[in-house]
Motif scaffolding. Structure first.
Motif, PDB file in Angstrom:
ATOM      1  N   LYS A 137     160.519  49.060  10.904  1.00 13.94           N
ATOM      2  CA  LYS A 137     161.497  48.632  11.857  1.00 13.94           C
ATOM      3  C   LYS A 137     162.399  49.762  12.698  1.00 13.94           C
ATOM      4  O   LYS A 137     161.515  49.597  14.210  1.00 13.94           O
ATOM      5  CB  LYS A 137     162.854  47.800  11.647  1.00 13.94           C
ATOM      6  N   VAL A 138     162.777  51.142  12.399  1.00 13.77           N
ATOM      7  CA  VAL A 138     163.100  51.981  12.928  1.00 13.77           C
ATOM      8  C   VAL A 138     161.959  53.505  13.945  1.00 13.77           C
ATOM      9  O   VAL A 138     162.150  53.197  14.753  1.00 13.77           O
ATOM     10  CB  VAL A 138     164.118  52.906  12.606  1.00 13.77           C
ATOM     11  N   THR A 139     160.698  53.133  12.898  1.00  8.98           N
ATOM     12  CA  THR A 139     159.815  53.572  13.436  1.00  8.98           C
ATOM     13  C   THR A 139     158.998  53.354  14.440  1.00  8.98           C
ATOM     14  O   THR A 139     157.673  54.069  14.746  1.00  8.98           O
ATOM     15  CB  THR A 139     159.156  54.755  12.399  1.00  8.98           C
ATOM     16  N   ARG A 140     158.609  52.550  13.781  1.00 10.82           N
ATOM     17  CA  ARG A 140     157.650  51.320  14.455  1.00 10.82           C
ATOM     18  C   ARG A 140     158.083  50.171  15.410  1.00 10.82           C
ATOM     19  O   ARG A 140     157.176  49.476  16.188  1.00 10.82           O
ATOM     20  CB  ARG A 140     156.318  50.963  13.672  1.00 10.82           C
ATOM     21  N   GLY A 141     159.496  49.536  15.622  1.00  8.45           N
ATOM     22  CA  GLY A 141     159.149  48.358  15.748  1.00  8.45           C
ATOM     23  C   GLY A 141     158.986  47.327  15.620  1.00  8.45           C
ATOM     24  O   GLY A 141     158.979  46.171  16.179  1.00  8.45           O
ATOM     25  N   ILE A 146     158.922  39.746  10.287  1.00 12.57           N
ATOM     26  CA  ILE A 146     157.843  39.688   9.595  1.00 12.57           C
ATOM     27  C   ILE A 146     157.150  40.453   8.629  1.00 12.57           C
ATOM     28  O   ILE A 146     156.024  40.355   7.726  1.00 12.57           O
ATOM     29  CB  ILE A 146     156.807  39.980  11.093  1.00 12.57           C
ATOM     30  N   SER A 147     157.648  42.005   8.695  1.00 12.20           N
ATOM     31  CA  SER A 147     157.381  42.689   8.189  1.00 12.20           C
ATOM     32  C   SER A 147     158.196  42.691   6.281  1.00 12.20           C
ATOM     33  O   SER A 147     156.602  42.221   5.644  1.00 12.20           O
ATOM     34  CB  SER A 147     157.900  43.671   8.049  1.00 12.20           C
ATOM     35  N   VAL A 248     170.733  51.290  10.137  1.00 14.78           N
ATOM     36  CA  VAL A 248     169.412  50.053   9.376  1.00 14.78           C
ATOM     37  C   VAL A 248     168.191  50.198   8.234  1.00 14.78           C
ATOM     38  O   VAL A 248     168.141  49.472   7.444  1.00 14.78           O
ATOM     39  CB  VAL A 248     168.060  49.649  10.772  1.00 14.78           C
ATOM     40  N   VAL A 249     168.066  50.864   8.300  1.00 15.07           N
ATOM     41  CA  VAL A 249     167.570  51.603   7.471  1.00 15.07           C
ATOM     42  C   VAL A 249     168.122  51.485   6.010  1.00 15.07           C
ATOM     43  O   VAL A 249     167.617  50.943   4.654  1.00 15.07           O
ATOM     44  CB  VAL A 249     166.421  53.489   7.192  1.00 15.07           C
TER      45      VAL A 249
END
Length: 375
Positions: A137-141, A146-147, A248-249
């Motif tokens: 989420k934080v690196t590739r949006g 979904i993930s 977030v992480v």
């Protein structure tokens, strides 16, 4: 202003009580109409649910179920407080329970040390699996919804591949059951004998400690404040010096670690091994319970107890001639009614506060004019 604040606080308390009461009444009315539509009388159904639900053995069953549901609700609520939808809790807890069962079956250490390592393994597995979604989420949006859905499928595939004879599982019960090696008796968590009601899972103590930790960390620490700030407004959190990506992480890791404990009551208090019939879908129940409890540790506990009560009593209704689908209808109706009731009450309370603050400010503005007129 102090008097105004006192009145608003009292109204907030009343509104907080009104929301669940309104939801329960609405759910009962709608459920009664559904039962009537099936050609049955709702009166005896509700009476049977109350009688059977408060029997001693039913109370133990409900508490045991609520222990697992509570852990699921807390793990989901951690994500909700960050405005994250961790729908991958199902894969996280099943993968965690699987590897914890494999480790526990291989250990020959003293019981307390084995249980500690099993719990650490479960929490670490859940945390790592959830961290993947957070990093994406934080690196590739990539949306965490979904993930985590994809990670659920991957977790199921991993378990299916490894849960085979010759890999990390064995055949038991005459070759009819495929499961991991059973935990040694020293690694079994303690049970609480309630007499005629049966045995209560000792893991309920751990669940209570998790609830206390959830309340303290999110409500009484700077970390919890930062987490809630990011959930409410990322721009405001960034302006105050909080690293949104880090939060977030971190929140996904904590949510995954809590998810790792969901399968432990079953593993350490009931089955003592992981097999193909290990409970599934508990995470989705946790989503409903977190919504019911409004992400509050006490509210989640009440929601978990309610869910356990409904599961116990509505299953019994099937033996009384009622349709078995009633459970799903009641659960869905309650969730909808609670969500709607809280939103209606929230909007009403906000409107009332705005009216009272406006009236108070108008009164203060008019006071100097009256003094001038008197002078």
């Amino acid at each position: 202003m102090n008097k105004l604040t006192s009145r608003i606080d009292k109204e907030r308390l009343l509104l907080g009580i009104a929301a669940p009461l309104l939801a329960i009444v609405a759910a009962l009315v709608i459920t009664a109409l559904v039962i009537l539509a099936t050609g049955k009388n709702p009166g005896p159904a509700f009476s049977d649910m109350m009688t059977y639900g408060f029997a001693s053995d039913s109370q133990v069953y409900i508490l045991n179920k609520a222990t697992t549901y509570y852990l699921a609700g807390v793990s989901v609520a951690i994500g909700f407080r960050m405005n994250l939808f961790n729908i991958g809790v199902d894969g996280q807890y099943r993968l965690a329970a699987f590897f914890a069962a494999v480790l526990g079956g291989a250990l020959t250490l003293p019981g307390w040390l084995s249980m500690l390592l099993i719990l650490i393994c479960a929490m670490a597995t859940g945390a790592v699996w959830a961290a993947i979604a957070g990093v994406l989420k934080v690196t590739r949006g990539v949306s965490e919804v979904i993930s985590t859905i994809m990670l659920n499928s991957i977790a199921t595939a991993i378990i299916g591949y490894l849960l085979q004879p010759g890999k990390l599982a064995h055949l038991y019960q005459g070759g009819t059951v495929v499961a991991t090696k059973p935990l040694p008796s020293a690694s079994h968590f303690f049970l609480i004998d309630t007499g005629p009601g049966g045995e209560l899972d000792g893991f309920i103590v751990v669940a209570a400690l998790v609830g206390v930790a959830y309340w303290f960390v999110l409500g009484r620490t700077r970390f919890g404040y930062d987490l809630r700030t990011v959930g409410q407004s990322e721009s405001a959190a960034t302006a105050s010096g909080v690293s949104v990506k880090k939060m977030v992480v971190t929140s996904m890791i904590i949510s995954g670690a809590a998810a790792g404990l969901i399968g432990m009551p079953t593993l350490l208090n009931e089955s003592y091994q992981f097999s193909s019939d290990f409970p599934t879908g508990i995470a989705f129940t946790g989503i409903a319970i977190a919504l019911l409890g409004r992400n509050n540790p006490i509210g989640i506990a009440l929601g978990a107890l309610l869910w356990g009560f409904l599961e116990r009593t509505t299953n019994h209704l099937e033996f009384q001639g009622y349709d078995k689908e009633i459970l799903g209808v009641i659960q869905g109706v309650i969730v909808l009614c609670v969500v709607i009731a809280y939103e209606v009450v929230r909007r009403y309370g906000l409107k009332r506060q705005q009216q009272k603050v406006g009236a108070e400010l108008a009164a203060q503005a008019a006071a100097p004019k009256k003094k001038l007129e008197v002078a």
